[in-house]
Motif scaffolding. Structure first.
Motif, PDB file in Angstrom:
ATOM      1  N   THR A 226      40.635  32.728  36.777  1.00 12.27           N
ATOM      2  CA  THR A 226      40.652  33.894  37.667  1.00 12.27           C
ATOM      3  C   THR A 226      39.569  34.869  37.234  1.00 12.27           C
ATOM      4  O   THR A 226      39.388  35.110  36.038  1.00 12.27           O
ATOM      5  N   LEU A 227      38.858  35.410  38.185  1.00 11.14           N
ATOM      6  CA  LEU A 227      37.923  36.491  37.887  1.00 11.14           C
ATOM      7  C   LEU A 227      37.875  37.454  39.051  1.00 11.14           C
ATOM      8  O   LEU A 227      38.299  37.133  40.164  1.00 11.14           O
ATOM      9  N   SER A 228      37.367  38.635  38.806  1.00 12.34           N
ATOM     10  CA  SER A 228      37.327  39.674  39.835  1.00 12.34           C
ATOM     11  C   SER A 228      36.031  39.583  40.628  1.00 12.34           C
ATOM     12  O   SER A 228      35.058  38.955  40.201  1.00 12.34           O
ATOM     13  N   TYR A 229      36.020  40.241  41.793  1.00 14.32           N
ATOM     14  CA  TYR A 229      34.799  40.313  42.586  1.00 14.32           C
ATOM     15  C   TYR A 229      33.656  40.890  41.756  1.00 14.32           C
ATOM     16  O   TYR A 229      32.513  40.422  41.829  1.00 14.32           O
ATOM     17  N   ALA A 230      33.966  41.944  40.975  1.00 12.61           N
ATOM     18  CA  ALA A 230      32.921  42.609  40.186  1.00 12.61           C
ATOM     19  C   ALA A 230      32.332  41.662  39.136  1.00 12.61           C
ATOM     20  O   ALA A 230      31.122  41.613  38.926  1.00 12.61           O
ATOM     21  N   GLU A 231      33.199  40.907  38.473  1.00 14.65           N
ATOM     22  CA  GLU A 231      32.713  39.933  37.488  1.00 14.65           C
ATOM     23  C   GLU A 231      31.872  38.858  38.168  1.00 14.65           C
ATOM     24  O   GLU A 231      30.837  38.426  37.641  1.00 14.65           O
ATOM     25  N   LEU A 232      32.321  38.423  39.333  1.00 16.54           N
ATOM     26  CA  LEU A 232      31.562  37.414  40.087  1.00 16.54           C
ATOM     27  C   LEU A 232      30.173  37.918  40.425  1.00 16.54           C
ATOM     28  O   LEU A 232      29.179  37.192  40.292  1.00 16.54           O
ATOM     29  N   ARG A 233      30.081  39.172  40.845  1.00 18.58           N
ATOM     30  CA  ARG A 233      28.779  39.749  41.181  1.00 18.58           C
ATOM     31  C   ARG A 233      27.847  39.714  39.976  1.00 18.58           C
ATOM     32  O   ARG A 233      26.681  39.349  40.077  1.00 18.58           O
ATOM     33  N   GLU A 234      28.370  40.110  38.823  1.00 20.41           N
ATOM     34  CA  GLU A 234      27.555  40.135  37.608  1.00 20.41           C
ATOM     35  C   GLU A 234      27.075  38.728  37.246  1.00 20.41           C
ATOM     36  O   GLU A 234      25.904  38.510  36.936  1.00 20.41           O
ATOM     37  N   LEU A 235      27.989  37.759  37.282  1.00 24.39           N
ATOM     38  CA  LEU A 235      27.642  36.399  36.889  1.00 24.39           C
ATOM     39  C   LEU A 235      26.705  35.742  37.900  1.00 24.39           C
ATOM     40  O   LEU A 235      25.760  35.040  37.523  1.00 24.39           O
ATOM     41  N   THR A 281      43.764  39.645  29.943  1.00 21.41           N
ATOM     42  CA  THR A 281      42.489  39.040  30.321  1.00 21.41           C
ATOM     43  C   THR A 281      41.708  38.722  29.051  1.00 21.41           C
ATOM     44  O   THR A 281      41.825  39.427  28.049  1.00 21.41           O
ATOM     45  N   PRO A 282      40.904  37.669  29.084  1.00 22.49           N
ATOM     46  CA  PRO A 282      40.091  37.370  27.902  1.00 22.49           C
ATOM     47  C   PRO A 282      39.068  38.480  27.671  1.00 22.49           C
ATOM     48  O   PRO A 282      38.695  39.196  28.606  1.00 22.49           O
ATOM     49  N   LYS A 381      38.117  47.385  26.522  1.00 21.05           N
ATOM     50  CA  LYS A 381      39.238  47.793  25.670  1.00 21.05           C
ATOM     51  C   LYS A 381      39.309  47.000  24.375  1.00 21.05           C
ATOM     52  O   LYS A 381      40.340  46.959  23.714  1.00 21.05           O
ATOM     53  N   SER A 382      38.199  46.358  24.017  1.00 30.14           N
ATOM     54  CA  SER A 382      38.165  45.570  22.783  1.00 30.14           C
ATOM     55  C   SER A 382      37.071  46.096  21.862  1.00 30.14           C
ATOM     56  O   SER A 382      35.932  46.299  22.292  1.00 30.14           O
ATOM     57  N   LYS A 383      37.421  46.300  20.596  1.00 24.26           N
ATOM     58  CA  LYS A 383      36.446  46.780  19.628  1.00 24.26           C
ATOM     59  C   LYS A 383      35.592  45.625  19.108  1.00 24.26           C
ATOM     60  O   LYS A 383      36.047  44.496  18.980  1.00 24.26           O
ATOM     61  N   PHE A 432      32.826  33.509  21.300  1.00 25.00           N
ATOM     62  CA  PHE A 432      33.968  33.981  22.069  1.00 25.00           C
ATOM     63  C   PHE A 432      34.893  32.877  22.572  1.00 25.00           C
ATOM     64  O   PHE A 432      36.015  33.150  22.982  1.00 25.00           O
ATOM     65  N   PHE A 433      34.416  31.636  22.575  1.00 22.37           N
ATOM     66  CA  PHE A 433      35.241  30.544  23.118  1.00 22.37           C
ATOM     67  C   PHE A 433      35.386  29.431  22.071  1.00 22.37           C
ATOM     68  O   PHE A 433      34.417  29.046  21.445  1.00 22.37           O
TER      69      PHE A 433
END
Length: 433
Positions: A226-235, A281-282, A381-383, A432-433
């Motif tokens: 799952t991803l958001s429209y905003a993330e899709l735009r960036e990618l 979310t990751p 929200k991640s340091k 990260f993965f």
């Protein structure tokens, strides 16, 4: 009610047509079908759209379309014969050939692959064929007309049976055919989904959805569920090419989710693209990038006190038809990140004009750069996200040439030398993965 768009690979042969019919008829909600032109059947094969562009090129060079027309007839005849259809495809293509020979724009020629595929698919399914030119409208200046189009598409909601619509094109006020950019059938599908108030826009392709990175660079990257429209735009902007980057806008405004699915593995759930991602979310959703980038860096003491400095620099780009992508700045520096293609043949002129406008202490142009975007809602929200990225690149012996973080904290963009692009992608993915 679902709108389904099928890509060129999914439309490549009679065998793939049969597979699509099973997919479509397995769900009665799949009422509106948008098709692309047949793509490649095998490595080295030609896409029908490329054959149609070749036909137009033949017309320009020799006064008439040539061998490409015969290849197009054979491709569609093979499909129609195996599917036992009655459409006289040769007659259709010969009529198209006449119009190509009379046309003054490649758009008509390029659009006919989708038109023919739509005709064939409609007969095969027993659905109604609706010509995209009758419902997808462009303005006199060539820009898409969303309001007129949406009104016309909305009328299709009353259709009792299934409907097949060709993707990629529409019509101007003067009745001429106008196409979207390559891959524009994705856009057509989104437009139809918005107009008929679809519950889901299913975009069927030849992959199981979006991957967390390019599988040509990273071996077996994980799938993004799952991803958001905003993330899709960036990618998408940074090179993740599963969907046309403009295709999300019609459905985004209407809040319609997109489900990217694989027509060769229909049981796979694919990737769902939604307005906002809820729950855990990751940290990083995906990593994408592209080569062919350059930077123009200006140095000038007291730049920050010089009123209108940035405007004057950008006015030079505007006057020369050059768009920039990022604009990292410092107190005495301004860096313009742009596609390297804009500088070919114009670099000296641009630099001279910028010097004349703002009289910088110095200007430096760097070519052969690549941009890498690390994208994810969890980053805000991640340091330590940036530290993790930079450490991974340090350990891979990669020198960072540029850093730019979006104000939404949803992306961090890194500039590296092209020769270090693949190593950088793999290093960040591994972190990260």
């Amino acid at each position: 009610m679902k709108v389904c768009k099928f890509g060129g690979t999914s439309m490549a042969s009679a065998e793939t047509f049969k597979g699509l019919k099973k997919i479509i008829l397995s769900d009665k909600e799949r009422k509106f079908i948008v098709v692309s032109a047949p793509g490649k059947r095998f490595k080295g094969d030609a896409k029908v759209t490329d054959l149609l562009y070749s036909a137009y090129d033949e017309k320009v060079k020799f006064g008439r379309a040539g061998d490409s027309i015969g290849e197009i007839i054979n491709r569609f005849k093979e499909i129609c014969t195996e599917l036992k259809l009655t459409t006289d495809i040769e007659k259709e293509v010969r009529e198209i050939e006449k119009k190509i020979n009379q046309s003054t724009s490649p758009d008509y020629s390029a659009s006919r692959g989708e038109y023919l595929a739509g005709k064939v698919m409609a007969e095969f399914l027993g659905f109604k064929f609706v010509d995209a030119g009758d419902i997808i409208k462009f303005r006199v200046d060539g820009s898409f007309d969303p309001d007129s189009t949406n009104d016309l598409v909305a009328e299709l909601k009353n259709e009792k049976g299934g409907v097949v619509i060709p993707g990629f094109y529409g019509r101007m006020p003067n009745k001429e055919i106008r196409t979207f950019s390559r891959g524009g059938s994705d856009v057509t599908g989104a437009i139809i989904a918005r107009g008929v108030d679809a519950t889901v826009y299913e975009n069927w392709t030849d992959v199981n959805g979006f991957m967390a990175s390019d599988p040509n660079v990273v071996e077996n990257p994980v799938k993004i569920n799952t991803l958001s429209y905003a993330e899709l735009r960036e990618l998408s902007y940074m090179g993740a090419s599963v969907l046309h980057p403009e295709s999300i806008f019609p459905v985004m405004y209407a809040g319609i989710p997109i489900n990217v699915k694989n027509s060769f593995e229909p049981q796979n759930e694919g990737t769902m693209i939604v307005k906002s991602v809820s729950g855990d979310t990751p940290i990083v959703t995906g990593i994408a990038g592209r080569k062919g980038v350059a930077t123009i860096t200006l140095y000038k003491s007291m730049m920050n006190n010089e009123l209108g400095f940035g405007r004057r620099v950008l006015s030079v780009l505007e006057r020369n038809g050059v768009s920039f992508e990022h604009l990292p700045t410092g107190i005495d520096t301004m860096c313009i990140v742009l596609s390297d293609s804009f500088l070919k043949g114009t670099e000296e002129k641009l630099i001279d004009e910028i010097k004349g406008k703002v009289n910088p202490d110095s200007i430096e142009v760097i070519h052969n750069l690549a941009l890498i975007a690390v994208v994810g809602h969890g980053m805000a929200k991640s340091k330590g996200v940036a530290a993790k990225i930079f450490t991974a690149l340090y350990n891979a012996n990669v020198n960072i040439r540029m850093i730019d973080q979006g104000s939404s904290e949803m992306n961090i963009i890194i500039g590296v030398e092209e020769k270090e692009y693949e190593a950088s992608i793999r290093a960040i993915y591994g972190a990260f993965f």
